[in-house]
Design a protein around this motif. Structure first.
Motif, short mmCIF file in Angstrom:
data_model
loop_
_atom_site.label_atom_id
_atom_site.label_comp_id
_atom_site.label_asym_id
_atom_site.label_seq_id
_atom_site.Cartn_x
_atom_site.Cartn_y
_atom_site.Cartn_z
N LEU A 64 -10.29 0.63 3.47
CA LEU A 64 -10.24 -0.67 4.13
C LEU A 64 -10.78 -1.77 3.22
O LEU A 64 -10.23 -2.88 3.17
N LEU A 65 -11.86 -1.48 2.51
CA LEU A 65 -12.42 -2.49 1.60
C LEU A 65 -11.47 -2.76 0.44
O LEU A 65 -11.26 -3.91 0.02
N GLU A 66 -10.88 -1.70 -0.13
CA GLU A 66 -9.91 -1.90 -1.21
C GLU A 66 -8.70 -2.70 -0.74
O GLU A 66 -8.17 -3.54 -1.47
N ASN A 67 -8.27 -2.43 0.49
CA ASN A 67 -7.14 -3.18 1.04
C ASN A 67 -7.50 -4.66 1.21
O ASN A 67 -6.69 -5.54 0.92
N ALA A 68 -8.74 -4.94 1.65
CA ALA A 68 -9.17 -6.33 1.80
C ALA A 68 -9.25 -7.03 0.44
O ALA A 68 -8.85 -8.19 0.29
N ILE A 69 -9.75 -6.33 -0.57
CA ILE A 69 -9.83 -6.92 -1.92
C ILE A 69 -8.43 -7.19 -2.47
O ILE A 69 -8.17 -8.21 -3.11
N LYS A 70 -7.53 -6.28 -2.18
CA LYS A 70 -6.17 -6.40 -2.72
C LYS A 70 -5.44 -7.62 -2.17
O LYS A 70 -4.73 -8.32 -2.89
N PHE A 71 -5.65 -7.92 -0.87
CA PHE A 71 -4.87 -8.98 -0.23
C PHE A 71 -5.65 -10.27 -0.04
O PHE A 71 -5.13 -11.21 0.56
N SER A 72 -6.90 -10.34 -0.50
CA SER A 72 -7.63 -11.61 -0.45
C SER A 72 -8.32 -11.79 -1.79
O SER A 72 -9.53 -11.56 -1.93
#
Length: 549
Positions: free
Chosen positions: A437-445
């Motif tokens: 979830l954190l990697e996904n947040a970093i990827k898209f923001s």
């Protein structure tokens, strides 16, 4: 024209559904066949009765004339009883072939002719001998009774033959429908059945399409004596709709079972009325077709589910095999990249940068392969949970430490209440969920901050990851958790769309859930929950006196 609509609201032109009611596919009424028969106008009934009476009278007159013409030359050879029996035989023949009305008229007319020509005094109805009077009266009564009984037996025999023919045709239809593999075959069987049994009548079959709207099947144009409006009304109310205009009319049979209507069968007749057996045949047709459509659609669902399961199993097997084969050379590439970076003498700066980039790309590919392997293992049911009661903040701290090694330029704000209860979960798997979830947040923001918030609820503990990216596309809140599905707003970081699917699979195995939404202030929110359960009580430490003893 006066439509018969079984206590339903009238059709209002211009409305999308009859009577302004809700769309028929949303109605929740039990299906039934109800009729409200309307008698034809009195003028038509009188004309029809006079025509029938005239035909019967002509038949009776002709038959009695034939009997009289035959028996008159034999009057001296036959006694009155034999002559009366000949007229009685004529009544029986009329009853068998032409029905009760012709037999009654023949009995009355034959008795009068018998009394006038053969009973003394001849050619007079003034019978003076009481015995002759009794003979004439008895002949009339016996003729009426024989005609009535014979006509009744003939009617019953005809009805039995018609019912046998109806059951045979329905049985043949049931055999055809039992082997129908799809709705096209069902429609062909129904059209053939109606063409063979409802001769001289127009018919049409309406079925629901994927959007639950009625569509005309098997015909390009609807016959002029049938109506889409009446078909919609029958489908919406789940009741039989009948419309009459003089001696013509139409009926609309809903293909309804419980609270679901699959379509409508419409039949129009001209210059006659449907008999009871014809109505029963059509009702049986509607019931058979409804059951067949249910069977075909459930069979399609089962077939699609089986095909989907087999496809998923094959895909998992292929991915697992490929991932295992790719992992070994990837490990070699990562090792060689490390060796190049640490080689002596040191590489030139541009060569060192290339070796570092090679190692980063190999690491990304290795992460993708690991996701493929994990997804194949999770979907195959080989997941084994190592559940332990432990504090949530520890696994969050380990996940944050892993993310900070890869993260540059992002501030991760953490909010964890100090009094969170112990939770029972698999540390490695829940750590994987938080990292994904954190990697996904970093990827898209790429430019915003990220928040990780834990909150105790009534029966669960909720953990949310919030970012300041573009958010979730409308309507994709559930679809993004499917394997190999990615959002449209992608960054330069590669991926195969398995991270969120892995998260959902892991949390489902823990008895939790995960959902996604778009924040009002912008960005996405991913929230997952874990059940609180009943953690064990902490053991009390022994006091000093107990320790000394």
């Amino acid at each position: 024209m006066r439509p018969i609509r079984n206590n339903t609201p009238p059709w209002r032109p211009g409305s999308s559904t009859p009577g302004g009611m809700a769309p028929f596919w949303r109605t929740m009424r039990p299906s039934s066949f109800r009729e409200a028969p309307m008698p034809p106008p009195a003028s038509l009934l009188t004309l029809k009765s006079w025509r029938k009476l005239l035909n019967a009278s002509v038949l009776a007159l002709v038959s009695c004339s034939v009997v009289t013409f035959v028996t008159t030359p034999l009057g001296n050879l036959l006694d009155l009883v034999n002559i009366a029996l000949l007229y009685l035989l004529n009544v029986v023949v009329l009853a068998v072939w032409y029905g009760r009305l012709a037999a009654i008229i023949g009995a009355i007319f034959g008795s009068l002719v018998f009394a006038h020509i053969f009973v003394p005094p001849l050619f007079s109805l003034a019978i003076t001998d009481p015995s002759y009077l009794i003979t004439a009266v008895e002949m009339l009564l016996v003729a009426l009774l024989a005609g009535h009984l014979t006509a009744g037996l003939g009617s019953k025999a005809k009805e039995a033959a018609n019912r046998e023919e109806m059951l045979a045709s329905v049985y043949a239809l049931a055999a055809d429908l039992a082997g129908a593999p799809d709705l096209d075959a069902v429609t062909r069987s129904v059209s053939h059945f109606l063409s063979a049994t409802a001769k001289g009548s127009n018919h049409a079959v309406f079925l629901n399409d994927e959007s639950q709207r009625l569509r005309l099947i098997g015909q390009r144009d609807l016959p002029a004596d049938l109506s889409f409006e009446e078909a919609y009304l029958a489908a919406e109310t789940h009741t039989l709709i009948e419309r009459r205009e003089g001696e013509s009319g139409s009926q609309y049979f809903p293909l309804a079972m419980k609270n679901n209507c699959h379509g409508v069968i419409a039949v129009a007749w001209r210059e006659r009325e449907l008999e009871l057996l014809e109505r029963q045949r059509l009702q049986m047709l509607a019931s058979l077709v409804t059951a067949t459509i249910e069977r075909v659609r459930y069979a399609d669902l089962a077939r699609n589910a089986m095909l989907k399961a087999e496809t998923e199993q094959l895909r998992s097997s292929i991915l697992s095999a490929l991932s295992h084969d790719i992992r070994t050379p990837l490990t070699s590439v990562v090792g060689l990249s490390d060796a190049l970076e640490a080689s002596q003498p040191a590489l030139a700066p541009h060569q060192l940068e290339m070796a570092h980039e090679l190692r980063e790309l190999a690491g990304q590919i290795s992460s993708m392969v690991s996701n493929l392997l994990d997804m194949a293992r999770l979907r195959s049911g080989q997941l084994r949970l190592r559940l332990e009661w432990q504090p949530l903040e520890e696994v969050i701290g380990v996940a944050l430490e892993q993310i900070r090694r890869r993260n540059t330029g992002h501030a991760i704000k953490v909010s964890i209440p100090p009094d969170l209860p112990l939770l029972e979960f698999d540390t490695t798997l829940i750590e994987r969920v938080i990292c994904n979830l954190l990697e996904n947040a970093i990827k898209f923001s790429p430019d915003g901050d990220i928040q990780l918030v834990a909150q105790e609820q009534r029966n669960t503990v909720a953990i949310s990851v919030l970012d300041e990216g573009p958010g979730i596309p409308s309507g994709a809140e559930e679809k993004i958790f499917e394997p190999f599905v990615q959002m449209k707003q992608e960054s330069s970081t590669p991926g195969v769309g398995l991270g969120l699917a892995i998260c959902r699979t892991i949390l489902t195995a823990h008895g939790g859930e995960i959902r996604a939404s778009t924040r009002r202030e912008g960005g996405a929110r991913f929230t997952f929950t874990l059940p609180k359960g009943n953690p064990p009580e902490a053991e009390e430490a022994p006091n000093e006196e107990g320790a000394q003893t």
